[in-house]
Write a protein that holds these residues in place. Structure first.
Motif, short mmCIF file in Angstrom:
data_model
loop_
_atom_site.label_atom_id
_atom_site.label_comp_id
_atom_site.label_asym_id
_atom_site.label_seq_id
_atom_site.Cartn_x
_atom_site.Cartn_y
_atom_site.Cartn_z
N GLY A 118 0.81 -1.22 0.00
CA GLY A 118 0.00 0.00 0.00
C GLY A 118 0.84 1.27 0.00
N ARG A 119 1.92 1.26 0.77
CA ARG A 119 2.78 2.45 0.80
C ARG A 119 3.53 2.63 -0.52
NH1 ARG A 119 4.90 2.04 7.11
NH2 ARG A 119 2.91 2.75 7.99
N ARG A 120 3.93 1.52 -1.10
CA ARG A 120 4.62 1.61 -2.39
C ARG A 120 3.70 2.16 -3.47
NH1 ARG A 120 6.34 -3.88 -5.25
NH2 ARG A 120 4.24 -3.67 -6.13
N GLU A 121 2.43 1.76 -3.41
CA GLU A 121 1.48 2.13 -4.46
C GLU A 121 0.63 3.35 -4.11
OE1 GLU A 121 1.45 0.52 -7.38
OE2 GLU A 121 3.14 -0.67 -6.63
N GLY A 122 0.81 3.92 -2.92
CA GLY A 122 0.04 5.09 -2.52
C GLY A 122 -1.41 4.79 -2.22
N ARG A 123 -1.67 3.63 -1.62
CA ARG A 123 -3.02 3.22 -1.27
C ARG A 123 -3.26 3.38 0.23
NH1 ARG A 123 -5.37 -0.52 -5.24
NH2 ARG A 123 -4.16 -0.25 -7.15
N SER A 124 -4.54 3.41 0.65
CA SER A 124 -4.79 3.91 1.99
C SER A 124 -5.67 3.06 2.90
CB SER A 124 -5.42 5.31 1.91
OG SER A 124 -6.64 5.26 1.18
N TYR A 125 -6.42 2.07 2.40
CA TYR A 125 -7.35 1.37 3.28
C TYR A 125 -7.50 -0.09 2.89
CZ TYR A 125 -11.03 1.63 -0.32
OH TYR A 125 -11.75 1.49 -1.47
N PHE A 126 -8.07 -0.87 3.82
CA PHE A 126 -8.32 -2.28 3.63
C PHE A 126 -9.83 -2.53 3.57
CE2 PHE A 126 -4.13 -2.21 5.39
CZ PHE A 126 -3.48 -3.38 4.99
N VAL A 127 -10.20 -3.67 3.00
CA VAL A 127 -11.59 -4.13 3.03
C VAL A 127 -11.61 -5.55 3.59
CG1 VAL A 127 -13.59 -4.81 1.63
CG2 VAL A 127 -12.38 -2.67 1.13
N ALA A 128 -12.54 -5.81 4.48
CA ALA A 128 -12.71 -7.14 5.07
C ALA A 128 -14.21 -7.38 5.25
CB ALA A 128 -11.96 -7.25 6.38
N ILE A 158 -5.08 0.94 11.32
CA ILE A 158 -5.38 0.99 9.90
C ILE A 158 -6.87 1.24 9.68
CG2 ILE A 158 -3.48 -0.49 9.16
CD1 ILE A 158 -5.43 -2.85 9.13
N ASP A 159 -7.18 1.77 8.52
CA ASP A 159 -8.56 2.02 8.10
C ASP A 159 -9.08 0.76 7.42
OD1 ASP A 159 -10.97 2.93 7.12
OD2 ASP A 159 -10.08 4.33 5.67
N VAL A 160 -10.07 0.12 8.04
CA VAL A 160 -10.67 -1.09 7.47
C VAL A 160 -12.15 -0.84 7.24
CG1 VAL A 160 -11.06 -3.56 7.72
CG2 VAL A 160 -9.01 -2.53 8.70
N ARG A 161 -12.62 -1.15 6.06
CA ARG A 161 -14.03 -0.98 5.72
C ARG A 161 -14.66 -2.37 5.57
NH1 ARG A 161 -12.96 4.06 1.47
NH2 ARG A 161 -11.57 5.16 2.94
N PHE A 162 -15.71 -2.61 6.34
CA PHE A 162 -16.32 -3.94 6.39
C PHE A 162 -17.56 -4.00 5.49
CE2 PHE A 162 -13.95 -3.59 10.36
CZ PHE A 162 -13.24 -4.79 10.34
N VAL A 163 -17.67 -5.12 4.79
CA VAL A 163 -18.80 -5.34 3.88
C VAL A 163 -19.45 -6.67 4.23
CG1 VAL A 163 -17.79 -3.99 2.01
CG2 VAL A 163 -17.32 -6.44 2.15
N PRO A 164 -20.74 -6.85 3.88
CA PRO A 164 -21.39 -8.14 4.15
C PRO A 164 -20.69 -9.27 3.39
CG PRO A 164 -23.01 -6.45 3.61
CD PRO A 164 -21.67 -5.87 3.30
N TYR A 165 -20.46 -10.37 4.08
CA TYR A 165 -19.79 -11.52 3.47
C TYR A 165 -20.69 -12.14 2.40
CZ TYR A 165 -17.25 -15.95 3.07
OH TYR A 165 -16.54 -17.03 2.61
N GLY A 166 -20.11 -12.42 1.25
CA GLY A 166 -20.84 -13.06 0.18
C GLY A 166 -21.55 -12.12 -0.77
N ASP A 167 -21.52 -10.82 -0.49
CA ASP A 167 -22.20 -9.82 -1.32
C ASP A 167 -21.18 -9.22 -2.28
OD1 ASP A 167 -23.45 -7.58 -2.40
OD2 ASP A 167 -24.57 -7.14 -0.58
N ALA A 168 -21.13 -9.75 -3.50
CA ALA A 168 -20.14 -9.29 -4.47
C ALA A 168 -20.37 -7.84 -4.87
CB ALA A 168 -20.17 -10.20 -5.70
N ASP A 169 -21.62 -7.39 -4.93
CA ASP A 169 -21.90 -6.00 -5.29
C ASP A 169 -21.36 -5.04 -4.23
OD1 ASP A 169 -23.15 -6.75 -7.65
OD2 ASP A 169 -25.15 -6.82 -6.73
N ALA A 170 -21.56 -5.39 -2.97
CA ALA A 170 -21.05 -4.54 -1.89
C ALA A 170 -19.53 -4.52 -1.91
CB ALA A 170 -21.55 -5.05 -0.54
N LEU A 171 -18.91 -5.65 -2.22
CA LEU A 171 -17.45 -5.71 -2.30
C LEU A 171 -16.95 -4.84 -3.44
CD1 LEU A 171 -14.92 -7.11 -1.11
CD2 LEU A 171 -15.22 -8.88 -2.85
#
Length: 388
Positions: A118-128, A158-171
């Motif tokens: 993330g630091r190499r690519e200038g990215r800022s957050y995770f999704v789980a 870290i900044d983590v954004r949570f989405v419903p498991y199994g929901d491809a649209d939300a992901l």
């Protein structure tokens, strides 16, 4: 003072006092300190792949501990090289491995790899995923979507954004060009052995490919034959960027692994990460014994027998069965899993009340057809006792 009282006096109260004190095991069976026999359908939380006191595991560990038991990471030894070569052969993809002691440590390594990316690519957050479980150390806990065990230890680094498991649209909506990585379990273990909808992991791979985010597959419980495949992602035809392993890999001895595929395998530079006990010769010898003695055809056969037997049971407390391979949950119509666990223990079976309405079944991968049949035959009576 009995053993339970001594435990309570000596230990921090985070586990409470376990209801059974085990003294020994053989195959898929264990005996408590009073001599009562149980058929073990927990396997140390999907860990004792070869069951208890398996001759090959005993021989491998005994031989290794009598040769050299520890080296630290200042020196290399053959068992760790043999093990990583074997894992890479089974994965059949260009990758590199970091060996740790546990699942949470494997996920910490994956987290640190992702941070470097993330630091190499200038990215800022995770999704789980909501209700996901990745461990209890702070980095892994940051990625764990269970508020009951997570929230009291924040804020997190870290900044983590949570989405419903199994929901491809939300992901897809959550993952942008600023996303560092997506952490997912192929089946959510601690949430109640919850498999995703068909095509979910293929969609996750496509989403990560289109945005440049890393896909991290947490297979701490799912891998090493538990689902009937060496690695759960192989069933979906998807290769993650980072894979984490533990539990069943060591057959009861502590070991974890973080596998980086392609570029992710070379993100760490000298000094970036380490472990004094990671890749311990004895644990590596145990893991090699596991990999050399598992029979995936047997796992597929007995898992189909177990699932089919359970699904044929008609009882008002049993709603259904879910999961993959020898990693199942019996889903209840009422929140009575604790009662099922107690009734099963009374009947001589160890199961795990995982959620109020779900009981986890994860027997050793060497469990026999006869032992599966014995459990299936006894389960209606167990449900009946739990219903009272």
């Amino acid at each position: 003072m009995d053993l339970f009282q001594r435990f309570e006096k000596a230990f921090m109260p985070n586990y409470g006092v376990p209801p059974v004190a085990l003294a020994r095991g053989e195959g898929s069976r264990v005996w408590d300190v009073a001599g009562k026999e149980y058929l073990d359908f927990i396997a140390g939380i999907a860990t004792s792949s070869l069951g208890h006191a398996h001759p090959a595991l005993v021989e491998a560990v005994s031989k290794q501990v009598s040769t050299i038991a520890h080296t630290s990471n200042l020196f290399l030894h053959e068992p760790e090289v043999l093990l990583t070569e074997k894992l890479l052969d089974l994965l059949n993809a260009p990758a590199k491995v970091f060996l740790a002691n546990s699942g949470t440590e494997a996920n910490e390594a994956a987290y640190k790899l992702a941070v470097k990316y993330g630091r190499r690519e200038g990215r800022s957050y995770f999704v789980a995923a909501e209700n996901g479980f990745h461990g209890r150390t702070i980095g892994a806990l940051s990625l764990t979507g269970k508020p009951a065990i997570r929230d009291q230890f924040g804020p997190f680094p870290i900044d983590v954004r949570f989405v419903p498991y199994g929901d491809a649209d939300a992901l897809k909506e959550a993952v942008t060009g600023d996303c560092i990585a997506v952490f997912l379990e192929p089946t959510q273990g601690e949430a109640g052995v919850v498999p995703p909808p068909e095509g979910y992991f293929e969609a996750a791979r496509e989403i990560c490919d289109s945005t440049g985010a890393l896909l991290v597959a947490d297979e701490i419980q799912a891998a090493i034959g538990r689902t009937g495949h060496w690695f759960a992602h192989q069933a979906d035809g998807v290769t993650p960027d980072i894979l984490t392993l533990a539990k069943g890999l060591g057959g009861g001895l502590p070991i974890g692994a973080c596998v980086g595929f392609g570029d992710a395998g070379t993100l760490f530079e000298k000094g970036d990460h380490g472990s004094t006990f990671g890749g311990n010769p004895v644990s590596c010898a145990a893991a090699l014994a596991v990999l050399d003695n598992l029979d995936l055809d047997h796992v597929k056969s007995v898992s189909a027998r177990l699932r089919g037997g359970l699904e044929a049971i008609g009882h008002p407390l049993l709603k259904g069965v879910r999961g993959r391979g020898l990693w199942l949950a019996t889903v209840l119509t009422e929140p009575r899993s604790a009662e099922v666990q107690r009734a099963a223990a009374d009947a001589g079976f160890l199961v795990n009340a995982l959620q109020p309405d779900a009981v986890r079944l994860a027997p050793p991968l060497i469990v026999t057809a006869g032992e599966v049949d014995a459990f299936v035959t006894a389960f209606p009576r167990i449900l009946e006792e739990a219903s009272k």
